[in-house]
Structures are given as C-alpha cells and as structure tokens.
Design a protein around this motif. Structure first.
Motif, PDB file in Angstrom:
ATOM      1  N   ARG A   1      36.022  72.213  61.499  1.00  0.00           N
ATOM      2  CA  ARG A   1      36.269  72.072  62.940  1.00  0.00           C
ATOM      3  C   ARG A   1      35.435  73.075  63.739  1.00  0.00           C
ATOM      4  O   ARG A   1      34.911  72.754  64.806  1.00  0.00           O
ATOM      5  CB  ARG A   1      37.752  72.230  63.248  1.00  0.00           C
ATOM      6  N   SER A   2      35.307  74.269  63.217  1.00  0.00           N
ATOM      7  CA  SER A   2      34.471  75.283  63.889  1.00  0.00           C
ATOM      8  C   SER A   2      33.014  74.829  63.916  1.00  0.00           C
ATOM      9  O   SER A   2      32.326  74.976  64.928  1.00  0.00           O
ATOM     10  CB  SER A   2      34.576  76.626  63.162  1.00  0.00           C
TER      11      SER A   2
ATOM     12  N   MET B   1      31.880  71.677  63.795  1.00  0.00           N
ATOM     13  CA  MET B   1      31.737  70.551  64.708  1.00  0.00           C
ATOM     14  C   MET B   1      31.772  70.998  66.166  1.00  0.00           C
ATOM     15  O   MET B   1      31.006  70.512  67.000  1.00  0.00           O
ATOM     16  CB  MET B   1      32.830  69.514  64.441  1.00  0.00           C
ATOM     17  N   ASN B   2      32.642  71.936  66.459  1.00  0.00           N
ATOM     18  CA  ASN B   2      32.723  72.440  67.830  1.00  0.00           C
ATOM     19  C   ASN B   2      31.461  73.200  68.208  1.00  0.00           C
ATOM     20  O   ASN B   2      30.949  73.059  69.329  1.00  0.00           O
ATOM     21  CB  ASN B   2      33.941  73.339  67.997  1.00  0.00           C
TER      22      ASN B   2
ATOM     23  N   TYR C   1      28.760  70.704  68.897  1.00  0.00           N
ATOM     24  CA  TYR C   1      28.937  70.104  70.232  1.00  0.00           C
ATOM     25  C   TYR C   1      28.470  71.058  71.330  1.00  0.00           C
ATOM     26  O   TYR C   1      27.739  70.661  72.252  1.00  0.00           O
ATOM     27  CB  TYR C   1      30.409  69.745  70.452  1.00  0.00           C
TER      28      TYR C   1
ATOM     29  N   LYS D   1      36.899  65.213  69.817  1.00  0.00           N
ATOM     30  CA  LYS D   1      37.458  66.352  70.554  1.00  0.00           C
ATOM     31  C   LYS D   1      38.845  66.688  69.999  1.00  0.00           C
ATOM     32  O   LYS D   1      39.174  67.866  69.789  1.00  0.00           O
ATOM     33  CB  LYS D   1      37.552  66.026  72.044  1.00  0.00           C
TER      34      LYS D   1
ATOM     35  N   CYS E   1      38.404  68.423  66.661  1.00  0.00           N
ATOM     36  CA  CYS E   1      38.010  69.830  66.809  1.00  0.00           C
ATOM     37  C   CYS E   1      39.166  70.701  67.295  1.00  0.00           C
ATOM     38  O   CYS E   1      39.221  71.894  66.988  1.00  0.00           O
ATOM     39  CB  CYS E   1      36.825  69.942  67.764  1.00  0.00           C
TER      40      CYS E   1
END
Length: 284
Positions: free
Chosen positions: A11-12, A14-15, A18, A45, A48
């Motif tokens: 998640r980190s 992917m964020n 982005y 979103k 994340c």
C-alpha cells in the motif's frame, strides 16, 4: 521513485507511485484505477487507505496500472501476499520469496573509490561480458570487445572489478556479478557521468556504420514542447528505463553486451511566450 523491491508494504508503494505520478502530471485516482481495468473509479484509493484489498486478479491489474514487469512484478505479487496473508506460514513463505527476489536484484549505490567504475567504458562492459565467457582468457575477452584494448588492460580491469566487488571470481577465469544493478551516488554523479555519456555517444555514432540495422536501433523525434511537457516526458523515460532494467536483470546470462542511451536535449534556445507557435511533431 524507489523500486518496489525496496518496500515491505504494498500500500505504501502504491500510494508513493500515485503521488509520484501526480507530481509530474494531471494524474488522478480515477485514471490510476482505469489503467488497471477496475470498474470502481476510487478502488485503488480504497486499497491504499487499507479499506479494501487486492484479489489474485486485482494484483495483476494493479501491476498493469503501475507498468511493473519482470522481477518487480513478481516481487509485488509476493509483497501483496505477505501483507494480506492470514496464516503465519503463508506470510513466512511470501516473505522468503521477497528476500530471494530482493537479493537477486538488489541495487548497489556506488560511492567513494568504487565510483572509478565509471572512469572508463571498459569497466561496465567487462562487468557484463566476463560472466558470459566462463573460462575465457583476457586475450579472448579483449577480442570480443573488438580489440579496443589489450589483454593486459583486460587483466588489470578484471582485477579491479574483483577487488572492488563488482565481480566475484568463482574459479579460474570464471566470474559472476556481485550485484545485479548499479547506481551512482548523487554527489559523485556529475563529472564522471558526463565523461561516460560523451564516450558512449561516440560509440553510438560509430555503431551506425559498424553494425547492420538488425543489430542496432536508432529512432528519434524532433518536437516543440513546453516545460510541463518536458517534465512529463522525463517521467515516462524514467518509467521506461526502470522497466528495461527489470527485464535485463530478470535472468542471468546473455550472449552480447548492449548499451542503451536515453537522450533528450534542446535544439534551440527558449522562445518567449509571445513568440511561441503551436506544438509540432516530426519523426526522424
């Protein structure tokens, strides 16, 4: 942006991806999600934010959205499994796979004395070539380089590469790479990289006559753009470069050493806004 292989939380990653894209373009969560083929415009979103997870198919779609290939894509698969695993055994298995991939594709940051690796083109070339020719003598390796330097120069270069831990000698005249990828420290970069780029640009020019078309690839675009376009294109080039590195390091071995130059430079001075004309494109 850092490679996914440096993360332990998908998640980190992917964020961060982005935010990186958003800084250099008009990127949105809707566009991000659309690139992966998801139907809900805010699905990634929610992922994340930890409000949703990725299914097996969702992992592949998210990887597509971030254009992950090769080792980076496989690491991302295992990273998601590691984070989302419910059982300790599954989490441990995924983490073990992550460590194997990270070890095989780790990036070494060159600092101090090791930056002399970039003082001559023979060091990067021999770092790639020597492992391809197990048992070859320095004279044989020199011949494979078109006689650009002597057997003695090859012998000295291999000694340096071994001493500086770029190569590891596993048997008589048998070498393997210690690290799959190299990156120079920002402090040391300007002077040595400029010299290397000049040297490689000369080789690129000579290769037009030296090699047939099916053994080389030259394309170019002459274009009129503004500063915003320039930053967007640099982002695309960096993404492309990382994907190519991932492909090139996905497996050991090869039968030839290639050089890829990604070049973008001005052919004119900046034009005042009042004098600017509509954008044009022309392929060469």
């Amino acid at each position: 942006m850092k490679s996914v292989i440096e993360y332990e939380d998908y998640r980190s990653f992917m964020n961060d991806y982005y935010q990186w894209k958003k800084r250099t373009s008009a990127f949105s969560w809707r566009e991000f999600t659309k690139k992966g083929g998801f139907t809900s415009p805010n699905y990634l979103k929610l992922v994340c934010e930890g409000k949703s997870g990725l299914s097996k198919n969702g992992i592949e779609r998210a990887a597509d959205a971030m254009e992950l290939v090769g080792a980076e894509r496989e690491y991302f698969r295992q990273l998601v499994k590691f984070v989302q695993a419910k059982k300790d055994a599954d989490k441990k298995a995924a983490y073990s796979e992550m460590k194997v991939i990270a070890s095989a594709h780790k990036v070494r940051i060159l600092e101090g004395e090791s930056v002399s690796f970039y003082e001559s083109w023979k060091y990067p070339v021999l770092r790639e070539l020597a492992p391809m020719m197990p048992g070859a003598k320095p004279l044989d390796i020199a011949k494979a380089c078109g006689g650009a330097f002597s057997a003695e120069e090859v012998r000295n270069a291999l000694a340096f590469l071994t001493r500086a831990k770029f190569l590891k000698k596993t048997a008589e005249d048998v070498y393997e790479q210690v690290d799959r990828s190299l990156q120079m420290s920002v402090v040391a970069m300007p002077t040595l990289v400029r010299a290397m780029h000049k040297e490689m640009a000369e080789f690129a020019k000579d290769s037009i006559e030296k090699y047939p078309i099916d053994e080389r690839n030259f394309t170019g675009i002459t274009m009129g753009i503004d500063d915003e376009d320039y930053e967007k294109i640099l982002t695309e080039l960096e993404t492309c470069r990382k994907r190519i590195v991932s492909i090139a390091t996905a497996k050991k071995g090869g039968n030839r050493v290639y050089r890829l130059n990604l070049q973008m430079f001005p052919l004119s001075e900046k034009i005042e806004p009042s004098k600017a004309t509509p954008k044009t494109r022309g392929r060469l």
